[in-house]
Scaffold this motif. Structure first.
Motif, PDB file in Angstrom:
ATOM      1  N   VAL A 113       0.841   2.323  12.273  1.00 29.94           N
ATOM      2  CA  VAL A 113       0.265   1.013  12.609  1.00 29.94           C
ATOM      3  C   VAL A 113       1.002   0.434  13.820  1.00 29.94           C
ATOM      4  CG1 VAL A 113      -0.142  -1.352  11.820  1.00 29.94           C
ATOM      5  CG2 VAL A 113      -0.489   0.558  10.253  1.00 29.94           C
ATOM      6  N   PHE A 114       2.315   0.531  13.801  1.00 29.84           N
ATOM      7  CA  PHE A 114       3.100   0.025  14.930  1.00 29.84           C
ATOM      8  C   PHE A 114       2.879   0.853  16.192  1.00 29.84           C
ATOM      9  CE2 PHE A 114       5.434  -1.936  11.422  1.00 29.84           C
ATOM     10  CZ  PHE A 114       5.552  -3.230  11.914  1.00 29.84           C
ATOM     11  N   SER A 141       8.608  10.484   0.941  1.00 30.10           N
ATOM     12  CA  SER A 141       9.054   9.221   1.530  1.00 30.10           C
ATOM     13  C   SER A 141       8.732   9.170   3.022  1.00 30.10           C
ATOM     14  CB  SER A 141      10.556   9.016   1.301  1.00 30.10           C
ATOM     15  OG  SER A 141      11.299  10.061   1.908  1.00 30.10           O
ATOM     16  N   ASN A 142       8.795  10.329   3.700  1.00 30.55           N
ATOM     17  CA  ASN A 142       8.449  10.363   5.129  1.00 30.55           C
ATOM     18  C   ASN A 142       6.968  10.082   5.349  1.00 30.55           C
ATOM     19  OD1 ASN A 142      11.034  10.905   6.017  1.00 30.55           O
ATOM     20  ND2 ASN A 142      10.764  13.122   5.976  1.00 30.55           N
ATOM     21  N   GLU A 143       6.126  10.630   4.495  1.00 29.23           N
ATOM     22  CA  GLU A 143       4.687  10.372   4.606  1.00 29.23           C
ATOM     23  C   GLU A 143       4.374   8.912   4.327  1.00 29.23           C
ATOM     24  OE1 GLU A 143       2.545  14.587   3.383  1.00 29.23           O
ATOM     25  OE2 GLU A 143       3.477  13.384   1.802  1.00 29.23           O
ATOM     26  N   GLU A 144       5.066   8.332   3.353  1.00 28.95           N
ATOM     27  CA  GLU A 144       4.875   6.908   3.066  1.00 28.95           C
ATOM     28  C   GLU A 144       5.308   6.059   4.265  1.00 28.95           C
ATOM     29  OE1 GLU A 144       6.659   3.314   0.297  1.00 28.95           O
ATOM     30  OE2 GLU A 144       7.153   5.391  -0.213  1.00 28.95           O
ATOM     31  N   SER A 145       6.446   6.396   4.850  1.00 29.27           N
ATOM     32  CA  SER A 145       6.937   5.665   6.019  1.00 29.27           C
ATOM     33  C   SER A 145       5.963   5.760   7.185  1.00 29.27           C
ATOM     34  CB  SER A 145       8.297   6.208   6.465  1.00 29.27           C
ATOM     35  OG  SER A 145       9.243   6.111   5.437  1.00 29.27           O
ATOM     36  N   PHE A 146       5.332   6.920   7.328  1.00 29.16           N
ATOM     37  CA  PHE A 146       4.445   7.151   8.465  1.00 29.16           C
ATOM     38  C   PHE A 146       3.208   6.256   8.409  1.00 29.16           C
ATOM     39  CE2 PHE A 146       1.588   9.924  11.085  1.00 29.16           C
ATOM     40  CZ  PHE A 146       2.319   9.808  12.259  1.00 29.16           C
ATOM     41  N   VAL A 194       0.826  -1.206   0.000  1.00 32.00           N
ATOM     42  CA  VAL A 194       0.000   0.000   0.000  1.00 32.00           C
ATOM     43  C   VAL A 194       0.865   1.263   0.000  1.00 32.00           C
ATOM     44  CG1 VAL A 194      -1.657   1.348   1.360  1.00 32.00           C
ATOM     45  CG2 VAL A 194      -1.984  -1.111   1.064  1.00 32.00           C
ATOM     46  N   GLY A 195       1.985   1.250   0.728  1.00 30.73           N
ATOM     47  CA  GLY A 195       2.846   2.425   0.796  1.00 30.73           C
ATOM     48  C   GLY A 195       3.297   2.925  -0.570  1.00 30.73           C
ATOM     49  N   GLY A 229       9.280  -1.987  15.216  1.00 27.74           N
ATOM     50  CA  GLY A 229       8.487  -1.909  13.985  1.00 27.74           C
ATOM     51  C   GLY A 229       8.227  -0.482  13.551  1.00 27.74           C
ATOM     52  N   MET A 230       8.039   0.422  14.518  1.00 35.55           N
ATOM     53  CA  MET A 230       7.831   1.835  14.186  1.00 35.55           C
ATOM     54  C   MET A 230       9.077   2.455  13.559  1.00 35.55           C
ATOM     55  SD  MET A 230       5.841   3.097  17.628  1.00 35.55           S
ATOM     56  CE  MET A 230       6.230   4.816  17.322  1.00 35.55           C
ATOM     57  N   LEU A 231      10.247   2.048  14.053  1.00 33.54           N
ATOM     58  CA  LEU A 231      11.489   2.654  13.570  1.00 33.54           C
ATOM     59  C   LEU A 231      11.957   2.083  12.235  1.00 33.54           C
ATOM     60  CD1 LEU A 231      13.502   2.840  16.924  1.00 33.54           C
ATOM     61  CD2 LEU A 231      12.291   4.692  15.757  1.00 33.54           C
ATOM     62  N   CYS A 232      11.629   0.802  11.983  1.00 31.99           N
ATOM     63  CA  CYS A 232      12.192   0.165  10.779  1.00 31.99           C
ATOM     64  C   CYS A 232      11.746   0.799   9.461  1.00 31.99           C
ATOM     65  CB  CYS A 232      11.935  -1.348  10.790  1.00 31.99           C
ATOM     66  SG  CYS A 232      10.248  -1.840  10.392  1.00 31.99           S
TER      67      CYS A 232
END
Length: 494
Positions: free
Chosen positions: A84-85, A74-79, A62-63, A450-453
């Motif tokens: 979720v985490f 890319s930051n918005e995609e990562s967020f 989905v990202g 998971g949040m950081l990865c």
């Protein structure tokens, strides 16, 4: 004298007092064995595991799709992944406390409702902000995953728990492969909204069959609801075609207090009777989850708890990072490739390579099953962490697509094995009274990983810093490998 002869006899079940035989839930389940009842429990808990795996796996599809559709940074995609985490971080702690205080069933019905509802509504999200809120709610529901695994574990005879927990973990692998297959079919034709909607369906199956699920007899006995615990045990005996032991059902800690030289139950192998009794009293007279946390950080458990947190962090960071790396390093739209071969056909994610990498989890499960009891938890995890580092090392430089997929396949095998082993071992560390809270908090710490990865797998790779990304993975895995748990009383080999 007759009385002396009677004392010298070896009773088949725990005895308290003089002549009345007593037995614990653990002894009753061991006597009845694994049968039809446990198969049905496995199917129900496994559906929950499939649901969680699908919701987690879809993040890697989905990202990139949303980045193209909504022109995200890319930051918005990562967020989208990190949020979720963040929800799982809260959920894992919250649902663990709920299930320890109010029952396993209430814990997983709430999580299934939140996950399924928010997951389906995510498909209808009109904008980025709404999607972020809904995906955070999905994470909140997914945080209840350890409740289902602990619930399943409490119906399994102790000698076969390692094997059946590996089999239970296979449902996660099934979920990842199902999601990769679904994405391969749905994404090019129907788009990300349909993928989100279809991926939420397994959670609804948990709601449909909820009415027939039993409460954990160990939880019921611990709460003093002995009559209800006996009803569940009698149902197990009927379905398995066996009989309950003769005598009266009592809780483990009562047996332990009477028989200081014996440790027939699982919990007695993990903590002394004095500690278990203190824990039981603390939970009964406490103010909820705060006292449970104090128990986990008590002198008897603090070392095991802290080391377990390190291992969960490393596992979650590495596993989910590898899932995201599989799509990012196989992204035809990458600007960082030395030779730009970016066809319109492979503009986003190479679904075939992601699908292939998903199958790595099956050999990972088989390795975990083969080593967890033979080599022990500690050595098995250390060996797999080391091999994972070895597979990732060549990826510090750009490699051909086939070699990249092969190396990620090998790393995924290893990290799946370590994740499976730690989920087998974590519930064994704690007594029943704080088991789901203990595993839930450890899982919450894992969610921080998971949040950081995504910031590594997505942010650094998008910024053409693949070498730094891989080195960071190596460091996290190295420190996880250096901190395997060896708690007092837990067996390391069979």
């Amino acid at each position: 004298m007759p009385k002396k002869e009677e004392e010298e006899e070896e009773p088949s079940f725990s005895q308290m007092g003089d002549e009345t035989p007593k037995y614990t839930v653990e002894e009753a389940i061991a006597a009845m064995g694994f049968g039809k009842f446990q198969i049905l429990v496995l199917a129900y808990a496994g559906m929950g595991w499939i649901s969680e795996a699908m919701e987690m796996m879809l993040l890697s599809f989905v990202g990139p799709a949303l980045q193209s559709a909504w022109d995200l940074s890319s930051n918005e995609e990562s967020f989208i992944t990190s949020v979720v985490f963040a929800g799982m971080l809260v959920g894992a702690y919250t649902w663990g406390i709920v299930s320890d205080k109010h029952g396993r069933r209430k814990g997983f019905i709430i999580t299934a409702t939140v996950t399924g509802g928010a997951g389906f509504l995510s498909a209808l999200a009109p904008n980025y902000t709404t999607l972020i809120i809904l995906r955070c709610l999905v994470g909140l529901g997914l945080g209840g995953g350890p409740v289902l695994s602990s619930w399943f574990l409490e119906f399994i005879p102790t000698p076969s728990r390692g094997t059946w927990m590996v089999i239970f973990s296979a449902f996660w692998t099934l979920g990842t492969i199902l999601e990769a297959s679904l994405a391969w079919v749905v994404m090019p034709r129907l788009g990300w909204r349909w993928l989100l909607a279809l991926s939420s369906l397994p959670s609804s199956l948990l709601l449909i069959f909820y009415r027939v699920t039993p409460e954990s007899p160990r939880y019921l006995c611990l709460m003093g609801r002995t009559t209800e615990a006996i009803d569940v045990l009698e149902k197990i005996a009927r379905m398995n075609g066996t009989e309950l032991p003769c005598g009266t059902l009592v809780s483990d800690h009562q047996i332990e207090l009477q028989e200081k030289g014996n440790d027939p139950s699982e919990d007695a192998n993990l903590l002394s009777p004095r500690t278990e009794n203190a824990i039981h009293k603390g939970i009964d007279s406490n103010i909820g989850g705060i006292s449970s946390l104090f128990v986990l950080l008590s002198p008897k458990l603090v070392r095991s708890t802290l080391l377990l947190w390190v291992v969960f962090f490393g596992n979650a960071f590495s596993y989910y990072g590898l899932v995201l790396l599989t799509s990012e390093l196989n992204n035809g739209n990458s600007k960082c490739m030395p030779t730009k071969v970016q066809s319109q056909e492979s503009q986003d994610v190479n679904y075939k390579n992601v699908f292939i990498a998903s199958f790595a989890e099956f050999p990972g499960l088989l390795i975990a099953a083969a080593t967890v009891d033979r080599l022990g938890r500690k050595l098995s995890m250390s060996a797999m962490f080391f091999l994972c580092c070895f597979c990732l090392l060549p990826l510090v430089f750009h490699q051909p697509e086939g070699l990249t997929t092969g190396l990620l396949f090998g790393a995924r095998i290893c990290i799946t094995a370590t994740f499976t082993i730690v989920y087998i071992y974590a519930p064994e560390i704690y007594p029943t009274s704080v088991r789901t809270t203990g595993v839930g908090i450890a899982s919450s710490v894992g969610r921080i990983g998971g949040m950081l990865c995504p910031l590594v797998a997505v942010g650094l790779v998008h910024g053409c810093h693949q070498t730094a990304s891989i080195f960071l993975f190596e460091i996290v895995i190295f420190f996880s490998d250096g901190n395997p748990i060896t708690p007092k009383g837990a067996h390391q080999s069979s």
